[in-house]
Write a protein that holds these residues in place. Structure first.
Motif, mmCIF file in Angstrom:
data_model
loop_
_atom_site.group_PDB
_atom_site.id
_atom_site.type_symbol
_atom_site.label_atom_id
_atom_site.label_comp_id
_atom_site.label_asym_id
_atom_site.label_seq_id
_atom_site.Cartn_x
_atom_site.Cartn_y
_atom_site.Cartn_z
ATOM 1 N N GLY A 1 34.646 40.210 24.221
ATOM 2 C CA GLY A 1 35.601 39.772 23.215
ATOM 3 C C GLY A 1 34.972 39.646 21.847
ATOM 4 N N PRO A 2 35.775 39.369 20.818
ATOM 5 C CA PRO A 2 37.235 39.268 20.893
ATOM 6 C C PRO A 2 37.916 40.634 20.992
ATOM 7 C CG PRO A 2 36.497 38.981 18.637
ATOM 8 C CD PRO A 2 35.246 39.096 19.462
ATOM 9 N N LEU A 3 39.151 40.625 21.530
ATOM 10 C CA LEU A 3 39.940 41.848 21.668
ATOM 11 C C LEU A 3 41.271 41.621 20.965
ATOM 12 C CD1 LEU A 3 39.283 42.615 25.456
ATOM 13 C CD2 LEU A 3 38.235 43.737 23.501
ATOM 14 N N ALA A 4 41.352 41.957 19.699
ATOM 15 C CA ALA A 4 42.573 41.743 18.920
ATOM 16 C C ALA A 4 43.529 42.916 19.121
ATOM 17 C CB ALA A 4 42.245 41.599 17.432
ATOM 18 N N ILE A 5 44.705 42.633 19.684
ATOM 19 C CA ILE A 5 45.742 43.644 19.882
ATOM 20 C C ILE A 5 47.086 43.014 19.541
ATOM 21 C CG2 ILE A 5 44.399 44.739 21.739
ATOM 22 C CD1 ILE A 5 46.423 43.642 23.717
ATOM 23 N N PRO A 6 48.125 43.816 19.325
ATOM 24 C CA PRO A 6 49.456 43.256 19.078
ATOM 25 C C PRO A 6 49.879 42.324 20.210
ATOM 26 C CG PRO A 6 49.437 45.579 18.547
ATOM 27 C CD PRO A 6 48.126 45.286 19.197
ATOM 28 N N SER A 7 50.611 41.274 19.842
ATOM 29 C CA SER A 7 50.930 40.242 20.824
ATOM 30 C C SER A 7 51.845 40.745 21.933
ATOM 31 C CB SER A 7 51.577 39.050 20.128
ATOM 32 O OG SER A 7 52.760 39.455 19.460
ATOM 33 N N GLY A 8 52.707 41.739 21.628
ATOM 34 C CA GLY A 8 53.577 42.261 22.688
ATOM 35 C C GLY A 8 52.785 42.826 23.847
ATOM 36 N N PRO A 9 51.899 43.815 23.626
ATOM 37 C CA PRO A 9 51.054 44.314 24.711
ATOM 38 C C PRO A 9 50.124 43.247 25.272
ATOM 39 C CG PRO A 9 51.097 45.861 22.888
ATOM 40 C CD PRO A 9 51.789 44.640 22.412
ATOM 41 N N GLY A 10 49.624 42.343 24.409
ATOM 42 C CA GLY A 10 48.735 41.304 24.909
ATOM 43 C C GLY A 10 49.414 40.408 25.924
ATOM 44 N N LEU A 11 50.644 39.990 25.628
ATOM 45 C CA LEU A 11 51.368 39.144 26.576
ATOM 46 C C LEU A 11 51.766 39.918 27.825
ATOM 47 C CD1 LEU A 11 53.606 37.138 24.093
ATOM 48 C CD2 LEU A 11 51.575 36.350 25.300
ATOM 49 N N ALA A 12 52.068 41.222 27.662
ATOM 50 C CA ALA A 12 52.394 42.027 28.842
ATOM 51 C C ALA A 12 51.190 42.114 29.777
ATOM 52 C CB ALA A 12 52.837 43.425 28.408
ATOM 53 N N ILE A 13 49.997 42.312 29.227
ATOM 54 C CA ILE A 13 48.789 42.359 30.065
ATOM 55 C C ILE A 13 48.544 40.993 30.704
ATOM 56 C CG2 ILE A 13 46.285 42.636 29.999
ATOM 57 C CD1 ILE A 13 46.659 44.750 27.848
ATOM 58 N N PHE A 14 48.673 39.921 29.924
ATOM 59 C CA PHE A 14 48.448 38.582 30.461
ATOM 60 C C PHE A 14 49.394 38.287 31.633
ATOM 61 C CE2 PHE A 14 49.892 34.151 30.479
ATOM 62 C CZ PHE A 14 48.711 33.496 30.785
ATOM 63 N N ASN A 15 50.674 38.561 31.446
ATOM 64 C CA ASN A 15 51.630 38.303 32.529
ATOM 65 C C ASN A 15 51.369 39.184 33.738
ATOM 66 O OD1 ASN A 15 53.116 36.291 31.157
ATOM 67 N ND2 ASN A 15 54.270 37.840 30.025
ATOM 68 N N GLY A 16 50.962 40.438 33.484
ATOM 69 C CA GLY A 16 50.649 41.312 34.603
ATOM 70 C C GLY A 16 49.431 40.838 35.369
ATOM 71 N N VAL A 17 48.386 40.385 34.659
ATOM 72 C CA VAL A 17 47.198 39.862 35.335
ATOM 73 C C VAL A 17 47.539 38.612 36.135
ATOM 74 C CG1 VAL A 17 44.919 38.839 34.942
ATOM 75 C CG2 VAL A 17 45.604 40.875 33.671
ATOM 76 N N ARG A 18 48.355 37.765 35.582
ATOM 77 C CA ARG A 18 48.759 36.553 36.299
ATOM 78 C C ARG A 18 49.469 36.894 37.598
ATOM 79 N NH1 ARG A 18 53.174 32.895 33.441
ATOM 80 N NH2 ARG A 18 54.367 34.764 33.982
ATOM 81 N N GLU A 19 50.362 37.900 37.567
ATOM 82 C CA GLU A 19 51.054 38.308 38.787
ATOM 83 C C GLU A 19 50.081 38.949 39.772
ATOM 84 O OE1 GLU A 19 54.075 39.288 41.583
ATOM 85 O OE2 GLU A 19 53.799 37.743 40.036
ATOM 86 N N ALA A 20 49.133 39.732 39.250
ATOM 87 C CA ALA A 20 48.159 40.370 40.138
ATOM 88 C C ALA A 20 47.281 39.328 40.825
ATOM 89 C CB ALA A 20 47.308 41.362 39.352
ATOM 90 N N VAL A 21 46.882 38.270 40.112
ATOM 91 C CA VAL A 21 46.098 37.197 40.733
ATOM 92 C C VAL A 21 46.917 36.505 41.818
ATOM 93 C CG1 VAL A 21 44.996 34.969 40.283
ATOM 94 C CG2 VAL A 21 44.655 36.868 38.696
ATOM 95 N N THR A 22 48.187 36.294 41.566
ATOM 96 C CA THR A 22 49.062 35.708 42.588
ATOM 97 C C THR A 22 49.129 36.602 43.823
ATOM 98 O OG1 THR A 22 50.377 34.648 40.863
ATOM 99 C CG2 THR A 22 51.367 34.824 43.045
ATOM 100 N N ASN A 23 49.199 37.911 43.619
ATOM 101 C CA ASN A 23 49.217 38.834 44.761
ATOM 102 C C ASN A 23 47.914 38.770 45.556
ATOM 103 O OD1 ASN A 23 51.776 39.732 44.184
ATOM 104 N ND2 ASN A 23 51.106 41.502 43.010
ATOM 105 N N VAL A 24 46.785 38.587 44.861
ATOM 106 C CA VAL A 24 45.506 38.442 45.574
ATOM 107 C C VAL A 24 45.555 37.227 46.491
ATOM 108 C CG1 VAL A 24 43.040 37.977 45.286
ATOM 109 C CG2 VAL A 24 44.175 39.628 43.800
#
Length: 793
Positions: free
Chosen positions: A283-306
């Protein structure tokens, strides 16, 4: 003046009016100053002080008028009109003072240009422009009478001036009409694009909202309904978080975020569901908030699947930059699975992980095999590539046209084409009217002066043929071919040479010289789409031919040079200024109009997207308020206990309803059966054995009706303990969906089969139910209305 009408002109028309006003003021001021200076030079020494006393105030009035273009609010309209009137009055009064032929030519040129310019300066107030034109004509007559007492005034200049005024007004109306038509056409196309963008934005927001529901409320309710685990300490805070996620409006994230900081906040879970993350983030990894939140929510769901499926309690989370984008990877060494075997109706991967990234212009991939672990990778491709890959979604938040630059270029090209067509049509009109009125009269009246006369007549016919050929192409909507253009331009220049060398030198630019003032209009028509320097070169050649003819005949006097200079400024200078205006309209006004229209359209699109998203969100939230929200509130504040069987049953019913809602967006041949299967899968996850039978040929059913047909079935399936049987029967004019449960849990929840609390029952759907002990039979039927036009066959 550039005042707008009540309705308000659009971008092209508004900028055209403003450009014409500035053009008129500058043209008139320059011509008045130059011609006035030449008139003073040609005057007798004794008359110069008096001439200056009249012309200098006119020059000052022109200067004030030029200044008013920069500060229009400082000058009332009455004062501006008075200044314009003062210019023509003072100019006309200078004619008897200076005296001689040069004074007549000077006043005619200055007043003639002024009355023409007034039609553009006061374009939106034609009465004021017409009054100034009438005042100019009256001043010309008065000056002629005062300079030649005892002689009747010459009406020819007056008629010529009236023709110029009429042509100026007609040219303005033609160009403004085509600019207005271009605005309307562009507005129609923009409205169609706006509807497409709004629909795309609503679809993207709907996908994001459904993905959020899947990751939050749906998953929570499903776990409660299944009675997973005995430690429910994690449930109240999660239920409160789910309520916050449901009430948030997705799609309005703007600005940039640090993806590394976001990933540091990914929840690992609690208790037995906790997954320990090993993070390696550059880090840091500065990206637009739309893709950033999409990645964050996707990672959160993937951790739940684990935590649910991998059989391990550790995972590795990595993130790094790649070009101007970012890559995030989550991997585990769990039991793995075959991604190809996952049904399309399962939302965890397709919606929460892959679908989210596609919606913001990124990508996500899942790589896994049984017994080899799983790796999920998210890629944000950067702004340039994302604008090409995005599904009509703006990468920084609110969806917006990804091909905006292409659309802007197309709009500019269209506006430019309309303005070019309008200006060419106006110039063609001026050419023909001028040639067959003023020029034709001069040719006929002065036939005895030409040497030889037939050459002048042939030149006239040649010039008319050029206009007719060019007009034929224009009226058919075709561009003049290059070969035809240059042959025609050569012919026009030949006409200029013939007329210059077959006319007595002392009559050059005078009344017998019919071609000097009209040749430039024909050339401007032919060269309208080229840069103005090409047209300026032609005018220079035209004036050079006439000057050469005069010079070869002998050394001209100062008065002759002054007359030629005034005539050149009044005709060729005016034509050159029109050429400059046309270039400005095509290469300045058209792009500016396209940019202004694009900005206005972007604002309208954003407003529509915002309004529709707010309305859609309120509608979605209202649909969940009666059932899902009370459950989450009760679970979040401890009022409802997950140990209570009735609570678990209600959670199962709501989970089924949500899964049916998710299935609404699937593109399938039989939406009713697809949504019904989504409810069946929830029941099967709870250990219920469900048999599904379909009879008849499927047909089209409105989405509102499908909701009412399936909801009673979802309620019964959610309360069934062991087995259920679901049947769908299609007939040519009706469809019936029924469910039979042998061991449906009792309680008030069975009444929901008739009507879900807070939901508006579709009057066209009839629900019947029969309860005998633990056995429940419910049937929902819909009969096609006679006038609906829906054919179930």
């Amino acid at each position: 003046m550039a005042a707008e009408p009540i309705e308000g002109p659009r971008s092209s028309e508004r900028l055209l009016i403003l450009a014409l006003e500035r053009f008129g003021v500058w043209l008139r001021s320059i011509v008045v100053c130059l011609c006035g200076a030449l008139g003073v030079v040609s005057a007798d020494a004794a008359e110069i002080p008096l001439a200056l006393s009249l012309l200098v105030p006119a020059f000052l009035a022109c200067g004030v008028r030029l200044y008013s273009l920069r500060r229009p609010r400082l000058f009332p309209l009455a004062l501006l009109w008075t200044l314009d009137a003062a210019v023509v009055v003072l100019t006309g009064l200078s004619q008897p003072v200076i005296g001689g032929e040069s004074a007549n030519v000077m006043v005619e040129a200055m007043v003639g240009i002024s009355v023409v310019a007034f039609q553009y300066e006061w374009a939106t107030r034609p009465v004021a422009g017409a009054a100034l034109a009438a005042l100019g004509a009256a001043v010309c007559v008065l000056g002629d009478v005062l300079s030649s007492p005892g002689h009747s005034p010459d009406v020819v200049p007056l008629v010529r001036m009236l023709i110029q005024v009429g042509l100026s007004r007609a040219a303005y109306l033609i160009v403004r009409g085509l600019a207005r038509a271009a605005d309307r056409s562009a507005a129609v196309r923009a409205a169609a694009r706006r509807e497409m963008e709004v629909a795309a934005a609503r679809r993207a927001t709907e996908r994001e909202y459904l993905a959020t529901l899947h990751d939050t409320a749906s998953a929570t309710l499903l776990m409660v309904s299944q009675g997973d685990g005995r430690d429910w300490s994690w449930l109240p805070p999660r239920a409160r978080q789910d309520l916050e996620a449901m009430s948030a409006v997705p799609g309005f994230e703007t600005g940039s975020v640090d993806l590394a900081a976001l990933l540091g906040c990914v929840p690992e879970g609690e208790g037995q569901a906790r997954v320990r993350l090993k993070t390696r983030i550059d880090g840091p990894l500065a990206i637009p908030s739309g893709p950033g939140l999409a990645i964050f929510n996707g990672v959160r769901e993937a951790v739940t699947n684990v935590a649910r499926h991998a059989g391990v309690r550790e995972a590795e989370l990595r993130a790094w930059t790649e070009g101007d984008g970012a890559v995030v990877e989550l991997s585990d060494a769990g039991r793995g699975f075959d991604p190809e075997s996952v049904p399309a109706r399962r939302r965890g991967i397709n919606g929460s992980i892959i679908g989210r990234m596609h919606a913001v212009g990124g990508s996500a991939t899942v790589t896994s095999r049984p017994d080899t672990g799983t790796r999920v990778q998210w890629r944000w491709h950067g702004r340039a590539l994302a604008s090409q890959l995005g599904d009509r979604a703006q990468v920084t938040g609110v969806p917006h046209p990804p091909r905006a630059q292409v659309q802007h270029t197309a709009d500019v090209r269209f506006i430019r084409g309309r303005l070019l067509y309008g200006t060419q049509l106006a110039v063609l009109l001026i050419s023909l009217v001028w040639q067959f009125t003023i020029s034709l009269r001069r040719l006929v009246v002065h036939q005895d002066m030409y040497r030889p006369a037939w050459a002048q007549t042939a030149a006239f016919v040649c010039l008319a043929a050029v206009a007719v050929i060019g007009g034929a192409y224009l009226l058919r909507g075709r561009r003049i071919p290059p070969r035809v253009r240059w042959w025609s331009l050569g012919s026009v220049l030949a006409v200029s040479a013939v007329c210059a060398f077959t006319l007595p030198p002392e009559q050059s630019t005078g009344a017998p010289d019919w071609a000097f003032g009209v040749v430039g209009w024909h050339a401007l028509f032919l060269l309208a789409d080229l840069r103005v320097r090409v047209y300026a070169a032609f005018l220079a050649a035209h004036v050079g031919l006439n000057a050469t003819a005069v010079f070869l005949s002998g050394e001209p006097t100062v008065a002759q040079w002054a007359i030629m200079g005034i005539s050149t400024i009044g005709s060729c200078g005016f034509q050159l200024s029109v050429g400059v205006l046309m270039t400005y309209l095509l290469h300045g006004t058209a792009p500016a109009a396209g940019t202004a229209a694009a900005r206005e359209e972007e604002l309208r699109t954003r407003e529509r997207i915002h309004e529709d998203m707010q309305r859609d969100h309120k509608e979605r939230y209202r649909a969940l308020t009666a059932t899902t929200v009370p459950l989450l509130v009760g679970l979040g504040h401890g009022v409802l206990s997950p140990h209570d069987e009735e609570v678990r049953l209600r959670c199962g019913v709501e989970a089924a309803r949500m899964r049916r809602l998710f299935a609404e967006s699937d593109a399938v041949l039989d939406p009713l059966l697809n949504e019904l299967r989504a409810c069946v899968e929830v029941a099967e996850h709870q250990g219920v054995t469900v048999s599904l039978a379909v009879r008849g040929r499927p047909g089209e059913v409105p989405v509102e009706v499908r909701r009412e047909l399936i909801d009673p079935v979802a309620v019964i399936l959610g309360r069934t303990r062991s087995t259920a049987r679901v049947t769908v029967v299609w007939t040519p004019r009706a469809v019936r969906v029924s469910v039979v449960s042998e061991d449906c849990a009792g309680g008030r929840g069975t009444d929901e089969a008739a009507q879900a609390p807070g939901r508006d029952t579709n009057a066209q759907v009839a629900v019947e139910r029969t309860i005998r002990g633990g056995s429940v039979w419910v049937e929902a039927g819909w009969r096609r209305p006679a006038a609906s036009g829906v054919d179930l066959t």
